[in-house]
Motif scaffolding. Structure first.
Motif, PDB file in Angstrom:
ATOM      1  N   TYR A 120       0.801  -1.352   0.097  1.00 14.26           N
ATOM      2  CA  TYR A 120       0.079  -0.041   0.026  1.00 14.26           C
ATOM      3  C   TYR A 120       0.792   1.212   0.039  1.00 14.26           C
ATOM      4  O   TYR A 120       0.720   2.127  -0.558  1.00 14.26           O
ATOM      5  CB  TYR A 120      -0.921  -0.080   1.257  1.00 14.26           C
ATOM      6  CG  TYR A 120      -1.922   1.289   1.265  1.00 14.26           C
ATOM      7  CD1 TYR A 120      -2.825   1.440   0.471  1.00 14.26           C
ATOM      8  CD2 TYR A 120      -1.491   2.093   2.385  1.00 14.26           C
ATOM      9  CE1 TYR A 120      -3.538   2.449   0.753  1.00 14.26           C
ATOM     10  CE2 TYR A 120      -2.370   3.198   2.439  1.00 14.26           C
ATOM     11  CZ  TYR A 120      -3.530   3.434   1.690  1.00 14.26           C
ATOM     12  OH  TYR A 120      -4.160   4.503   1.916  1.00 14.26           O
ATOM     13  N   ASP A 121       2.121   1.262   0.807  1.00 18.01           N
ATOM     14  CA  ASP A 121       2.774   2.397   0.785  1.00 18.01           C
ATOM     15  C   ASP A 121       3.475   2.656  -0.482  1.00 18.01           C
ATOM     16  O   ASP A 121       3.798   3.779  -0.926  1.00 18.01           O
ATOM     17  CB  ASP A 121       3.562   2.481   2.109  1.00 18.01           C
ATOM     18  CG  ASP A 121       4.580   3.644   2.243  1.00 18.01           C
ATOM     19  OD1 ASP A 121       3.838   4.640   2.592  1.00 18.01           O
ATOM     20  OD2 ASP A 121       5.777   3.593   1.956  1.00 18.01           O
ATOM     21  N   LEU A 127      -5.799   4.581  -2.487  1.00 11.85           N
ATOM     22  CA  LEU A 127      -6.716   3.733  -3.109  1.00 11.85           C
ATOM     23  C   LEU A 127      -7.530   4.530  -4.357  1.00 11.85           C
ATOM     24  O   LEU A 127      -8.161   3.838  -5.017  1.00 11.85           O
ATOM     25  CB  LEU A 127      -8.039   3.330  -2.244  1.00 11.85           C
ATOM     26  CG  LEU A 127      -7.490   2.515  -0.945  1.00 11.85           C
ATOM     27  CD1 LEU A 127      -8.692   2.154  -0.201  1.00 11.85           C
ATOM     28  CD2 LEU A 127      -6.749   1.407  -1.483  1.00 11.85           C
TER      29      LEU A 127
END
Length: 191
Positions: A120-121, A127
């Motif tokens: 995610y990072d 998103l």
């Protein structure tokens, strides 16, 4: 040292851990209250702490562990990158696995959380997709995209032909000649 000319500035890991513990502990209290409300037996208002208080503790421990580990590893490594989130995610996920009580659950939950948070990072931490450059004007950005994808009119006409709003240079003269040839009608030129 950090790459380039930027120098890493240490962050307060203990303060972040306390904030993370408080925030996720409050979220755990909300989840615990919902669990208490949905029980079949009436256990009273203190059931939030006595019956499902473990939920509050797990949420608080996960948030505090993640924040502390993320910033402590960044301070030790003197880098602020995705590996810090993965390390913090591993330890936080391991706490979730401790509730199950088996080593595979601890390692599996830790690895799953590390992969999710690290990815995610690494992908920008959003998103919504690719982040736009905040310094570029939106009109300039769209003009740049139009120029980047623009094709020459000759290529478009050769593939699609003329008509339907696509007209090459000299179209009016060619059209007049075609109508004159086919139907024998003189079309006046536009002025």
């Amino acid at each position: 040292m950090a790459s380039g000319d930027e120098q890493y500035h240490p962050k307060d890991a203990v303060k972040a851990a306390i904030n993370g513990t408080m925030i996720t502990g409050a979220a755990g209290g909300l989840v615990s209250a919902i669990q208490n409300t949905l029980t079949k037996r009436n256990v009273g208002a203190w059931g939030v702490f006595t019956r499902s208080g473990g939920t509050i503790a797990v949420f608080a421990a996960v948030g505090g562990t993640y924040e502390f580990t993320r910033l402590a590893s960044a301070n030790l490594r003197e880098k602020d990158d995705s590996l810090n989130q993965a390390i913090g995610g591993f330890l936080a996920g391991s706490i979730l696995g401790l509730r199950v009580g088996t080593t595979p659950a601890v390692l599996g939950m830790g690895a799953l959380t590390a992969v999710i948070l690290g990815a995610y990072d690494y992908t920008g931490g959003g998103l919504t997709g690719y982040k736009k450059n905040p310094e570029m004007d939106e009109f300039e950005r769209k003009e740049l995209l139009r120029k980047n994808r623009r094709r020459p009119i000759e290529e478009t006409i050769s593939e699609l032909g003329e008509g339907r709003g696509i007209y090459g240079p000299g179209y009016d003269e060619r059209r007049r000649e075609r109508i004159k040839e086919k139907y024998g009608i003189d079309v006046p030129a536009k002025s």
